[in-house]
Write an enzyme that holds these catalytic residues in place. Sequence first.
Site, PDB file in Angstrom:
ATOM      1  CG  ASP A  88     -21.145 -57.038  27.316  1.00  0.00           C
ATOM      2  OD1 ASP A  88     -20.031 -57.609  27.265  1.00  0.00           O
ATOM      3  OD2 ASP A  88     -22.180 -57.552  26.839  1.00  0.00           O
ATOM      4  CE  LYS A 124     -20.538 -62.490  26.767  1.00  0.00           C
ATOM      5  NZ  LYS A 124     -19.855 -61.797  25.661  1.00  0.00           N
ATOM      6  CE  LYS A 156     -18.839 -64.101  19.723  1.00  0.00           C
ATOM      7  NZ  LYS A 156     -18.829 -63.211  20.918  1.00  0.00           N
ATOM      8  CG  HIS A 188     -12.078 -67.109  12.377  1.00  0.00           C
ATOM      9  ND1 HIS A 188     -13.231 -66.781  11.705  1.00  0.00           N
ATOM     10  CD2 HIS A 188     -11.408 -67.968  11.575  1.00  0.00           C
ATOM     11  CE1 HIS A 188     -13.263 -67.418  10.536  1.00  0.00           C
ATOM     12  NE2 HIS A 188     -12.155 -68.143  10.433  1.00  0.00           N
ATOM     13  CG  ASN A 240       1.479 -71.865  14.913  1.00  0.00           C
ATOM     14  OD1 ASN A 240       1.787 -72.692  15.770  1.00  0.00           O
ATOM     15  ND2 ASN A 240       2.202 -70.769  14.678  1.00  0.00           N
ATOM     16  CB  THR A 253     -27.747 -64.063  17.210  1.00  0.00           C
ATOM     17  OG1 THR A 253     -26.856 -63.294  18.020  1.00  0.00           O
ATOM     18  CG2 THR A 253     -27.929 -65.414  17.845  1.00  0.00           C
ATOM     19  CD  GLN A 302     -29.253 -60.516  21.985  1.00  0.00           C
ATOM     20  OE1 GLN A 302     -29.542 -61.118  20.949  1.00  0.00           O
ATOM     21  NE2 GLN A 302     -28.100 -60.681  22.601  1.00  0.00           N
ATOM     22  N   GLY A 319     -26.525 -60.171  29.703  1.00  0.00           N
ATOM     23  CA  GLY A 319     -25.882 -58.864  29.784  1.00  0.00           C
ATOM     24  C   GLY A 319     -26.827 -57.808  30.316  1.00  0.00           C
TER      25      GLY A 319
HETATM   26  O1  C5P Z   1     -26.982 -57.567  26.771  1.00  0.00           O
HETATM   27  P1  C5P Z   1     -27.202 -58.951  26.247  1.00  0.00           P
HETATM   28  O2  C5P Z   1     -27.887 -59.872  27.234  1.00  0.00           O
HETATM   29  O3  C5P Z   1     -27.862 -58.955  24.884  1.00  0.00           O
HETATM   30  O4  C5P Z   1     -25.725 -59.522  26.086  1.00  0.00           O
HETATM   31  C1  C5P Z   1     -25.464 -60.723  25.446  1.00  0.00           C
HETATM   32  C2  C5P Z   1     -23.986 -60.968  25.434  1.00  0.00           C
HETATM   33  O5  C5P Z   1     -23.759 -62.122  24.646  1.00  0.00           O
HETATM   34  C3  C5P Z   1     -23.173 -59.853  24.777  1.00  0.00           C
HETATM   35  O6  C5P Z   1     -21.896 -59.822  25.448  1.00  0.00           O
HETATM   36  C4  C5P Z   1     -23.013 -60.295  23.357  1.00  0.00           C
HETATM   37  O7  C5P Z   1     -21.815 -59.839  22.769  1.00  0.00           O
HETATM   38  C5  C5P Z   1     -22.971 -61.813  23.514  1.00  0.00           C
HETATM   39  N1  C5P Z   1     -23.418 -62.562  22.337  1.00  0.00           N
HETATM   40  C6  C5P Z   1     -24.666 -62.424  21.742  1.00  0.00           C
HETATM   41  N2  C5P Z   1     -25.005 -63.147  20.641  1.00  0.00           N
HETATM   42  C7  C5P Z   1     -24.131 -64.024  20.123  1.00  0.00           C
HETATM   43  C8  C5P Z   1     -22.871 -64.206  20.725  1.00  0.00           C
HETATM   44  C9  C5P Z   1     -22.543 -63.446  21.845  1.00  0.00           C
HETATM   45  O8  C5P Z   1     -25.473 -61.650  22.208  1.00  0.00           O
HETATM   46  N3  C5P Z   1     -24.478 -64.745  19.085  1.00  0.00           N
END
Ligand code: C5P
Length: 259
Positions: free
Chosen positions: A14, A36, A65, A67, A71, A127, A197, A217
């Site tokens: 990231d 990723k 992602k 969406h 097609n 999330t 988070q 990340g």
């Molecule tokens: O820095 P961190 O560990 O929070 O990064 C989590 C990674 O997972 C980020 O790239 C974020 O965009 C991704 N992600 C997330 N929650 C989700 C889907 C993807 O944190 N529901």
Amino acid sequence: MADKIKNPIIAALDVPTAEQALKLAELIAPAVGAFKIGSELFTSAGPDIVRRVRATGASVFLDLKFHDIPNTVAKAVASAVRLDVQMLTIHTSGGAEMMRVAEDSAQKTAAQTGLTSPLVLGVTVLTSSDANTLAEIGCEPNPGKQVERLATLAVKAGLRGLVCSPLEIVALRRILPADVQLVTPGIRTGAEKADDQKRTLTPREAMQAGANWLVIGRPIYAAKNPRAAAEQILETLNWQPHPAPSPGTKEDVRRTGKG
Ligand code: C5P
């Protein structure tokens, strides 16, 4: 082989530029299983960053992602397969038909090109969404119920894996076939400072709950020493390099009876 992912840690690159991504990837490669690449890096550095990371021998999870109409998603998935990624994401809220053609396109394009089909992962409820977010767009407002509904639909549509929050792993393991691969972000070791988070588990807890792959990340890339941080996380997992076949490998296809 490059597409044999060597451990369950998927490090999120990231960062905003190709140079930063490649530097980070080189530094932590020995301690992680895959990288990723998400919207920020892909939008700034383009598909070339996928090729450059793959050229180092590392596995890539392309997290864009998708969406859209079936097609368009099928064609986007085909383009991702040609980049030789090992995992990619689509939104399950695009519906069963969209998911079916995405999986189909992955398998067919892989067969045509002689590459291995990536694991097409369904994203259920982000999330960042809560009951209010779901109600405001006219969905089932209970996030847990909505996740279960979309996860069940995804598996019926033929997807072999899902992205889920760490706190959904146990509930999903109860209702899904055992061979569905669960990839979970929201991993925190406790050593890092607080961030956005909220509902997290440690790497070990998430694996014990039934995750197959951990997306990590900031606990790695924002650490003072990213390589040491990744190595410490790997140590806590007591990982034995073998059991889960890499997504999309021939063994995986045989095991799931698809392809
Ligand atoms: O820095 P961190 O560990 O929070 O990064 C989590 C990674 O997972 C980020 O790239 C974020 O965009 C991704 N992600 C997330 N929650 C989700 C889907 C993807 O944190 N529901």
